[in-house]
Motif scaffolding. Sequence first.
Motif, PDB file in Angstrom:
ATOM      1  N   LEU A   1      36.314  29.887  36.098  1.00 21.41           N
ATOM      2  CA  LEU A   1      34.957  30.069  34.913  1.00 21.41           C
ATOM      3  C   LEU A   1      35.861  30.955  33.921  1.00 21.41           C
ATOM      4  O   LEU A   1      34.665  31.439  33.496  1.00 21.41           O
ATOM      5  N   LYS A   2      36.676  31.013  33.874  1.00 22.20           N
ATOM      6  CA  LYS A   2      37.274  32.011  32.767  1.00 22.20           C
ATOM      7  C   LYS A   2      36.489  33.128  32.409  1.00 22.20           C
ATOM      8  O   LYS A   2      36.394  33.839  31.398  1.00 22.20           O
ATOM      9  N   LEU A   3      35.733  33.568  33.337  1.00 17.60           N
ATOM     10  CA  LEU A   3      35.229  35.119  33.254  1.00 17.60           C
ATOM     11  C   LEU A   3      36.553  36.364  33.075  1.00 17.60           C
ATOM     12  O   LEU A   3      37.059  35.859  33.292  1.00 17.60           O
ATOM     13  N   ASP A   4      36.121  37.451  31.607  1.00 20.99           N
ATOM     14  CA  ASP A   4      37.118  38.426  31.401  1.00 20.99           C
ATOM     15  C   ASP A   4      36.772  39.259  32.639  1.00 20.99           C
ATOM     16  O   ASP A   4      35.850  40.007  32.837  1.00 20.99           O
ATOM     17  N   LYS A   5      38.690  39.278  33.269  1.00 16.56           N
ATOM     18  CA  LYS A   5      38.998  40.244  34.398  1.00 16.56           C
ATOM     19  C   LYS A   5      38.840  41.981  33.862  1.00 16.56           C
ATOM     20  O   LYS A   5      37.917  42.017  34.829  1.00 16.56           O
ATOM     21  N   ASP A   6      38.360  42.184  32.808  1.00 12.72           N
ATOM     22  CA  ASP A   6      38.227  43.344  32.210  1.00 12.72           C
ATOM     23  C   ASP A   6      36.032  43.591  32.833  1.00 12.72           C
ATOM     24  O   ASP A   6      35.589  44.898  32.064  1.00 12.72           O
ATOM     25  N   ARG A   7      35.467  42.731  32.405  1.00 10.81           N
ATOM     26  CA  ARG A   7      34.010  43.023  32.613  1.00 10.81           C
ATOM     27  C   ARG A   7      33.562  42.788  33.860  1.00 10.81           C
ATOM     28  O   ARG A   7      32.149  42.800  34.690  1.00 10.81           O
ATOM     29  N   LEU A   8      34.718  42.799  35.466  1.00 12.93           N
ATOM     30  CA  LEU A   8      34.165  42.631  36.724  1.00 12.93           C
ATOM     31  C   LEU A   8      33.832  43.446  37.138  1.00 12.93           C
ATOM     32  O   LEU A   8      34.659  44.786  37.343  1.00 12.93           O
ATOM     33  N   TRP A   9      33.147  43.919  38.314  1.00 18.16           N
ATOM     34  CA  TRP A   9      33.019  44.796  39.067  1.00 18.16           C
ATOM     35  C   TRP A   9      32.583  44.522  40.405  1.00 18.16           C
ATOM     36  O   TRP A   9      32.363  43.660  40.450  1.00 18.16           O
ATOM     37  N   ILE A  10      32.977  44.624  41.366  1.00 20.04           N
ATOM     38  CA  ILE A  10      33.553  44.323  42.920  1.00 20.04           C
ATOM     39  C   ILE A  10      32.601  45.309  43.661  1.00 20.04           C
ATOM     40  O   ILE A  10      33.058  47.422  43.081  1.00 20.04           O
ATOM     41  N   THR A  11      31.173  45.270  44.267  1.00 24.92           N
ATOM     42  CA  THR A  11      31.339  46.170  44.852  1.00 24.92           C
ATOM     43  C   THR A  11      30.929  45.755  46.858  1.00 24.92           C
ATOM     44  O   THR A  11      31.482  44.917  47.041  1.00 24.92           O
TER      45      THR A  11
ATOM     46  N   GLY B   1      37.971  46.930  50.282  1.00 26.00           N
ATOM     47  CA  GLY B   1      38.833  47.785  48.906  1.00 26.00           C
ATOM     48  C   GLY B   1      39.978  46.637  48.851  1.00 26.00           C
ATOM     49  O   GLY B   1      40.886  46.725  47.686  1.00 26.00           O
ATOM     50  N   LYS B   2      41.134  47.204  50.114  1.00 25.85           N
ATOM     51  CA  LYS B   2      42.320  46.901  50.231  1.00 25.85           C
ATOM     52  C   LYS B   2      42.312  44.962  49.857  1.00 25.85           C
ATOM     53  O   LYS B   2      43.788  45.141  49.027  1.00 25.85           O
ATOM     54  N   ILE B   3      41.772  44.655  50.139  1.00 21.97           N
ATOM     55  CA  ILE B   3      42.064  42.803  49.796  1.00 21.97           C
ATOM     56  C   ILE B   3      41.986  42.758  48.478  1.00 21.97           C
ATOM     57  O   ILE B   3      42.249  41.744  47.535  1.00 21.97           O
ATOM     58  N   TRP B   4      40.496  43.505  47.921  1.00 26.30           N
ATOM     59  CA  TRP B   4      40.021  43.068  45.974  1.00 26.30           C
ATOM     60  C   TRP B   4      41.540  43.490  45.917  1.00 26.30           C
ATOM     61  O   TRP B   4      41.672  43.125  44.237  1.00 26.30           O
ATOM     62  N   GLU B   5      41.998  44.484  46.161  1.00 27.12           N
ATOM     63  CA  GLU B   5      43.338  45.347  44.936  1.00 27.12           C
ATOM     64  C   GLU B   5      44.774  44.346  44.926  1.00 27.12           C
ATOM     65  O   GLU B   5      44.734  44.308  44.424  1.00 27.12           O
ATOM     66  N   SER B   6      44.309  44.268  46.292  1.00 27.06           N
ATOM     67  CA  SER B   6      45.644  42.604  46.341  1.00 27.06           C
ATOM     68  C   SER B   6      45.408  41.933  45.716  1.00 27.06           C
ATOM     69  O   SER B   6      46.526  41.616  45.084  1.00 27.06           O
TER      70      SER B   6
ATOM     71  N   ARG C   1      37.575  49.898  39.036  1.00 23.62           N
ATOM     72  CA  ARG C   1      36.515  48.727  39.157  1.00 23.62           C
ATOM     73  C   ARG C   1      36.256  48.083  40.884  1.00 23.62           C
ATOM     74  O   ARG C   1      35.075  46.939  40.921  1.00 23.62           O
ATOM     75  N   ILE C   2      36.277  48.470  41.416  1.00 25.80           N
ATOM     76  CA  ILE C   2      35.468  48.506  43.441  1.00 25.80           C
ATOM     77  C   ILE C   2      34.423  49.513  43.860  1.00 25.80           C
ATOM     78  O   ILE C   2      34.477  50.893  43.911  1.00 25.80           O
ATOM     79  N   LYS C   3      33.742  49.400  43.732  1.00 24.42           N
ATOM     80  CA  LYS C   3      32.574  50.416  44.119  1.00 24.42           C
ATOM     81  C   LYS C   3      31.975  50.185  45.259  1.00 24.42           C
ATOM     82  O   LYS C   3      31.853  49.107  45.265  1.00 24.42           O
ATOM     83  N   ARG C   4      31.779  51.658  45.813  1.00 26.51           N
ATOM     84  CA  ARG C   4      31.493  51.365  47.561  1.00 26.51           C
ATOM     85  C   ARG C   4      29.598  51.846  47.119  1.00 26.51           C
ATOM     86  O   ARG C   4      29.403  53.039  46.904  1.00 26.51           O
TER      87      ARG C   4
END
Length: 125
Positions: free
Chosen positions: A67-77, A86-91, A98-101
């Motif tokens: 999709l070529k979305l800008d990594k700097d504009r993506l956030w994960i909850t 959290g560890k997997i998303w970081e890996s 950018r990972i919000k609990r």
Amino acid sequence: FITHDIDEAILLSDRIYILTGKPGEITKEIIIKEPKPRRKDFNLTEEFLMYKKEIIAWAWEFVTEVLKLDKDRLWITIFETDDEAGKIWESVGVPAERIKRKGKRKKIRTNNERKICRNNIYAIL
């Protein structure tokens, strides 16, 4: 059924299909080989973690490479106690900041029944 919750998909499905946007086409099929009914502790096994890693890695690749979305504009909850997610998303390259609990949502009513909803994993633009 359709879900955005990776854990729910792994626990309840025999197959997980990941779809593109419009028009919806299957881009990936993941077969869950664990027999049903699933053990109560299945979500604590290495097999479960393997499926979760595969899905998260594919999701990040799809969102950023296809999709070529800008990594700097993506956030994960993620759910507040899901350290593994959290560890997997970081890996896969998501910065920790950018990972919000998120915790449980307030009770809601659906079909006259009270339910507790927990947050799902989303990439937010």
